[in-house]
Write a protein that holds these residues in place. Structure first.
Motif, short mmCIF file in Angstrom:
data_model
loop_
_atom_site.label_atom_id
_atom_site.label_comp_id
_atom_site.label_asym_id
_atom_site.label_seq_id
_atom_site.Cartn_x
_atom_site.Cartn_y
_atom_site.Cartn_z
N MET A 3 -6.25 2.06 -4.73
CA MET A 3 -5.14 1.60 -3.89
C MET A 3 -5.20 0.10 -3.63
N ILE A 4 -6.26 -0.38 -2.94
CA ILE A 4 -6.31 -1.81 -2.61
C ILE A 4 -6.34 -2.65 -3.89
N ARG A 5 -7.09 -2.21 -4.86
CA ARG A 5 -7.22 -2.95 -6.12
C ARG A 5 -5.86 -3.25 -6.75
N ASN A 6 -4.93 -2.31 -6.65
CA ASN A 6 -3.60 -2.54 -7.21
C ASN A 6 -2.67 -3.25 -6.24
N ALA A 7 -2.79 -2.90 -4.96
CA ALA A 7 -1.86 -3.47 -3.97
C ALA A 7 -2.12 -4.95 -3.74
N ILE A 8 -3.36 -5.39 -3.95
CA ILE A 8 -3.74 -6.77 -3.61
C ILE A 8 -3.14 -7.78 -4.59
N LEU A 9 -2.74 -7.34 -5.77
CA LEU A 9 -2.34 -8.29 -6.82
C LEU A 9 -1.26 -9.28 -6.38
N PRO A 10 -0.12 -8.82 -5.83
CA PRO A 10 0.88 -9.80 -5.41
C PRO A 10 0.40 -10.68 -4.26
N GLN A 11 -0.53 -10.16 -3.44
CA GLN A 11 -1.05 -10.92 -2.30
C GLN A 11 -1.84 -12.14 -2.79
N ILE A 12 -2.47 -12.01 -3.94
CA ILE A 12 -3.28 -13.13 -4.46
C ILE A 12 -2.37 -14.29 -4.84
N THR A 13 -1.21 -13.98 -5.40
CA THR A 13 -0.24 -15.04 -5.71
C THR A 13 0.22 -15.71 -4.41
N ALA A 14 0.50 -14.89 -3.41
CA ALA A 14 0.95 -15.42 -2.12
C ALA A 14 -0.12 -16.33 -1.53
N PHE A 15 -1.38 -15.96 -1.74
CA PHE A 15 -2.50 -16.75 -1.22
C PHE A 15 -2.47 -18.17 -1.80
N ALA A 16 -2.24 -18.26 -3.10
CA ALA A 16 -2.21 -19.57 -3.74
C ALA A 16 -1.09 -20.43 -3.17
N MET B 78 0.82 -1.21 0.00
CA MET B 78 0.00 0.00 0.00
C MET B 78 0.86 1.26 0.00
N ILE B 79 1.98 1.20 0.72
CA ILE B 79 2.85 2.38 0.76
C ILE B 79 3.39 2.67 -0.63
N THR B 80 3.75 1.60 -1.35
CA THR B 80 4.20 1.80 -2.74
C THR B 80 3.10 2.41 -3.59
N VAL B 81 1.90 1.84 -3.48
CA VAL B 81 0.78 2.33 -4.29
C VAL B 81 0.43 3.77 -3.93
N GLN B 82 0.55 4.09 -2.64
CA GLN B 82 0.24 5.45 -2.20
C GLN B 82 1.14 6.47 -2.89
N GLY B 83 2.37 6.06 -3.20
CA GLY B 83 3.29 6.99 -3.84
C GLY B 83 3.17 7.01 -5.35
N GLU B 84 2.29 6.16 -5.92
CA GLU B 84 2.17 6.10 -7.37
C GLU B 84 1.47 7.35 -7.90
N ASP B 85 1.82 7.71 -9.12
CA ASP B 85 1.22 8.89 -9.75
C ASP B 85 -0.29 8.74 -9.90
N TYR B 86 -0.77 7.51 -10.13
CA TYR B 86 -2.21 7.38 -10.36
C TYR B 86 -3.00 7.64 -9.08
N THR B 87 -2.38 7.39 -7.92
CA THR B 87 -3.07 7.72 -6.67
C THR B 87 -3.14 9.24 -6.49
N THR B 88 -2.04 9.92 -6.84
CA THR B 88 -2.03 11.38 -6.78
C THR B 88 -3.10 11.95 -7.71
N LEU B 89 -3.16 11.42 -8.92
CA LEU B 89 -4.14 11.93 -9.87
C LEU B 89 -5.56 11.63 -9.40
N ALA B 90 -5.76 10.46 -8.79
CA ALA B 90 -7.09 10.11 -8.29
C ALA B 90 -7.56 11.15 -7.28
N LYS B 91 -6.63 11.59 -6.43
CA LYS B 91 -6.97 12.60 -5.43
C LYS B 91 -7.23 13.95 -6.11
N ALA B 92 -6.40 14.25 -7.09
CA ALA B 92 -6.56 15.52 -7.80
C ALA B 92 -7.87 15.54 -8.58
#
Lengths: 336, 571
Positions: free
Chosen positions: A251-264, A224-238
């Motif tokens: 945020m969650i939609r993008n951050a969750i992706l690697p977690q789904i692999t870990a889940f498997a 989430m910290i990585t996603v928070q710093g992404e440009d698309y999060t800044t633009l979403a706020k703007a």
């Protein structure tokens, strides 16, 4: 499925088959490196039961033939592979002559029910809490409480299990101490039985959730910290989007992706990881079956359980690979 | 005069840090009238983006407005609560952030990303109405309507930036803030995108703040300029006033730092070094019918040339993104195997090079890449980053000598070794890091340097310095350089020979004075016309003419003059 390129599908399918084949081979080789003779163990158990055994050599040879270990290794191997394909792992040496597949068929539903459910709950709770730790709109209380709750993550599951047992089963008597279902109910598709199963499964599930949610929460926090710093999060706020919408859809939609692999990957580890929890709650799942088999040096059962664990992991990774192009459109692009 | 859309009065912004309060913006006074385009120009850290973020109330923690006021068309921004501010964003003031490459949500199609903006401000509208408005927004920035159904990764950089502009104007705000909207784009695309932004801003009559560091781009794009340095407004006036009579020395520096085609060189060639003695009589680098295809796409069509290397030379390869120039660089470095043909370094085929020869090859051929931020391992100090390859290639003769070599290399690129060597990369600026990469290459005394867009990510004022460092490699140290760039003005000054690449073909080649000074091929002409000049007399055109593309594709390549030591096979 038309959206998944055929080459991608083929690639994953080959990976799946190879993984299972290699794993099955390893499972077969490893016990054969041990100097222990399963026939002698079975004989020893007979001797222990009856006091003494006459014609020991004859019985030993008979046992070996029954177990198929008097044949050349290469034949044993191919017989084993052929058996594994139809889930025939031979006979258990400890509960001789019960087939291993019958033991597994008995234990698997319990584990799938308890463990997969608790894994799903943990995944949802852990990721949500991890996301809330980062979200700037989270109440201050949440940001303090979650890291504090993570203390439980450092407790071994066996201890948390005992602790929960002591508080909720022994002291408060809200839940039964051990077992998978009550002695008074008849197993079957009845409401009484289901109630009893949930009642008995609650504490083991809780002890797993309490100690493992931190794994997901910490992982999610970093993502989430990585996603928070992404440009698309800044633009979403703007763009003036509502904060809650940004949290879920950006945020969650993008951050969750690697977690789904870990889940498997976790699906397989879960049986091995929860052996002790099943043990202390005397819960009749795969973990307890494996635990007992190791104590009894019951190789066919160990092989069978290991095979099922690997099969589950490989299949869940395969499933995630199939689903992934739909949840992350960039993957489809790379594969094409 | 119309009423102002934005009034900044005595605005101060500070960042409290453990080391003390950092004043990012100091007592800024500025008024922007409706329909006006105002450029904020200054180096990184000058406070231009911080000011913009303050207007959006999106300052990064722990930044805060310490004093003054921000008035947006009669609304006191600082008095709004969170929800009121959220409603103000985009509907009244739109912010187009830097780095259009990653500004769109990668897992959403374009259409929902336009729709969610409308819904957030106007509530759930009828689908047909949403569709009508998003299509209109896309069309207004010159994108086909089917773009709406694509994911961001399926768009080019220029298209993504247009989507961001479409987003910015979809609610017709009073003020648009564009933060370096074209910094990631090549000159040709930059001109088209800027033209789109200017047109649409004129159409809706909003104010525009354009943030940037390129005086040429500013001159061609805005009406007024605000020059910022260290958080202070050092000069403010119309573009004409500032370009013709810059008062502050910093403004003068900004104007003179733009390299021009023709005019005075920013380099001072003082002495010509001999190339290092070479045992081989084979050319330093030879391409024999080298091409590269990725699936159905041909990145590079067969090309043959030989760089003798007896006298050091700088060969420039220019073209816009997708022209195949970086593929060529990667093939030279042996990172990408060519699809056909052979690459020979001193007669040795790169495809058949052994392990020990590979080490020798790596030492002889060094590289400088575009992004100085990701070139250093953040865990090690600079002296480790510099000394490690030096030792690894067996050049070190003890600690003291390594130290001396590092200090010498730092001095050669104009850095104080005592200041930079003991530091971590994150403590240095982009310009300093890029110069260290040059220093690191220099320490290994290579025979050839491949520089792939070495200055496109550093501040304009530092570009000249870094390029003169690279020029000195040839001039003082006898190293040949392949300079890959989209910037024709710098190529004009540093190179001995220029090749212009278009879709994997060499379309024009020759000495820079001929190719860039007097271009013959329509593509080279387009590239040169796309350069924004810090000169109001010189127009910029629109870059949107029809038929230009066909014209380029059909024109025959123009081979200009030859230069001793470099032979290009003319196809």
């Amino acid at each position: 499925m038309s959206r998944i390129p055929r080459s991608y599908l083929l690639n994953r399918l080959v990976t799946l088959v190879l993984t299972i084949l290699i794993a099955a081979t390893l499972i077969w080789i490893i016990p054969r490196l041990s100097p222990v003779d399963p026939a002698e163990i079975a004989l020893g158990r007979m001797a222990a039961g009856a006091g003494s055994v006459a014609n020991a050599d004859e019985i030993l040879a008979q046992l070996r033939a029954q177990m198929g270990i008097d044949q050349p290794l290469i034949i044993q191997y191919f017989k084993y592979l052929g058996g594994v394909l139809v889930f025939d792992f031979g006979l258990s040496t400890a509960s001789f002559p019960t087939p291993v597949s019958a033991l597994i068929a008995q234990a698997l539903p319990w584990t799938l029910g308890l463990m997969v459910l608790s894994l799903v709950i943990t995944f949802v709770i852990g990721n949500l809490l991890g996301a809330l730790m980062v979200w700037e709109r989270s109440p201050r209380l949440v940001k303090v409480a979650i890291p504090a709750a993570m203390v439980f993550t450092s407790i071994p599951p066996i201890l948390s299990g005992l602790l929960l047992m002591w508080i909720f089963a022994a002291k408060l008597q809200w839940f039964p101490l051990t077992g998978s279902y009550g002695l008074t109910v008849e197993p079957g598709w009845s409401w009484d039985f289901a109630q009893s199963v949930i009642h008995h499964g609650f504490l083991p599930a809780l002890s797993i959730i309490v100690v493992t949610f931190g794994f997901w929460a910490l992982g999610m926090r970093g993502l989430m910290i990585t996603v928070q710093g992404e440009d698309y999060t800044t633009l979403a706020k703007a763009k003036g989007l509502r904060p809650r919408y940004i949290l879920y859809r950006y945020m969650i939609r993008n951050a969750i992706l690697p977690q789904i692999t870990a889940f498997a990957l976790k699906i397989g580890l879960l049986i091995a990881g929860q052996v002790l929890v099943e043990r202390i709650f005397a819960y009749n799942g795969m973990g307890k079956l494996l635990y007992d088999a190791i104590l009894d040096q019951d190789f066919p059962v160990i092989q069978g359980v290991s095979y099922v664990i690997i099969l589950m992991t490989a299949l869940s990774v395969f499933l995630v690979d199939l689903v992934y192009p739909f949840i992350d459109p960039r993957v489809r692009h790379e594969a094409a | 005069m119309t009423s102002p859309v934005l009034t900044l009065k005595d605005l101060s912004i500070e960042f409290p840090t453990p080391g003390g309060v950092v004043e990012a913006v100091k007592a800024l006074d500025l008024t922007i009238e409706a329909g006006r385009r105002v450029g904020f120009i200054g180096e990184s850290g000058s406070g231009k983006t911080t000011t913009a973020l303050a207007v959006m109330q999106m300052l990064a923690e722990p930044g805060r407005v310490a004093g003054g006021s921000i008035d947006l068309g009669g609304t006191d921004i600082l008095a709004l609560n969170d929800e009121q501010m959220r409603r103000t964003r985009l509907s009244r003031v739109a912010y187009i952030p830097q780095g259009a490459m990653n500004s769109l949500n990668p897992v959403m199609r374009i259409e929902p990303q336009l729709w969610d903006a409308i819904i957030a401000h106007e509530g759930r509208l009828d689908r047909a109405e949403l569709k009508r408005r998003s299509d209109a927004a896309l069309e207004s920035v010159g994108l086909p309507v089917h773009t709406a159904q694509l994911y961001p990764h399926e768009l080019s950089g220029g298209m993504k930036q247009r989507v961001c502009i479409a987003l910015g104007i979809i609610l017709t705000p009073e003020l648009i803030i564009a933060d370096e909207p074209t910094s990631a784009l090549d000159v040709v695309t930059q001109r088209q995108v800027m033209q789109t932004l200017k047109d649409i801003q004129e159409q809706i009559g909003s104010g525009l703040i354009l943030i940037g560091h390129d005086m040429g781009l500013m001159a061609q794009s805005v009406d007024e300029l605000a020059v910022l340095k260290d958080g202070e407004l050092v000069e403010h006036g119309t573009v004409k006033q500032i370009l013709e009579a810059p008062k502050h020395p910093y403004t003068q520096d900004l104007i003179s730092s733009v390299p021009l085609v023709g005019g005075e060189s920013f380099l001072n060639p003082d002495r010509r070094a001999e190339a290092p003695k070479r045992e081989s009589s084979e050319p330093l680098l030879r391409f024999e019918g080298v091409s590269k295809t990725y699936g159905a796409v041909t990145a590079l069509h067969p090309i043959s040339f030989a760089l003798q290397g007896d006298t050091p030379q700088i060969i420039s390869i220019v073209g816009q993104s997708g022209s195949g120039k970086s593929t060529m660089g990667s093939i030279m470095l042996g990172f990408t195997p060519p699809t056909t043909g052979r690459v020979l370094f001193e007669g040795q085929d790169l495809a058949k090079i052994g392990a020990s020869q590979n080490l020798e090859f790596r030492r002889n051929v060094q590289a400088v890449f575009q992004d100085p931020y990701s070139c250093f391992n953040p865990f090690y100090r600079v002296n480790h980053a510099l000394s490690y390859p030096y030792k690894r290639f067996g050049l070190s003769q003890g600690k003291a000598q390594t130290q001396a070599a590092m200090e010498e290399a730092c001095a050669a690129v104009g850095l104080d070794p005592d200041l930079v060597l003991p530091r971590y990369p994150h403590q240095l600026s982009g310009g300093q890091r890029q110069r260290l990469i040059v220093a690191r290459a220099l320490m290994l005394s290579p025979k050839l340097l491949i520089a792939d867009e070495p200055v496109s990510m550093v501040d304009a004022s530092l570009r000249a310095t870094i390029l003169s460092n690279i020029y000195d490699l040839k001039d003082k140290h006898g190293i040949s350089v392949l300079y890959i760039t989209h910037d024709l003005a710098t190529a004009y000054h540093v190179s001995d020979y220029v090749m212009v690449l278009y879709k994997g073909h060499v379309v024009e080649a020759g000495p820079p004075k001929a190719v860039i000074g007097d271009p013959q091929h329509p593509y080279t002409q387009l590239l040169i016309a796309s350069i924004p000049w810090p000169d109001l007399q010189r127009g910029w055109g629109s870059g949107l003419e029809d038929g230009a593309e066909d014209n380029i594709a059909s024109a025959a390549p123009a081979f200009r003059g030859d230069v001793a030591g470099f032979e290009l096979a003319k196809a």
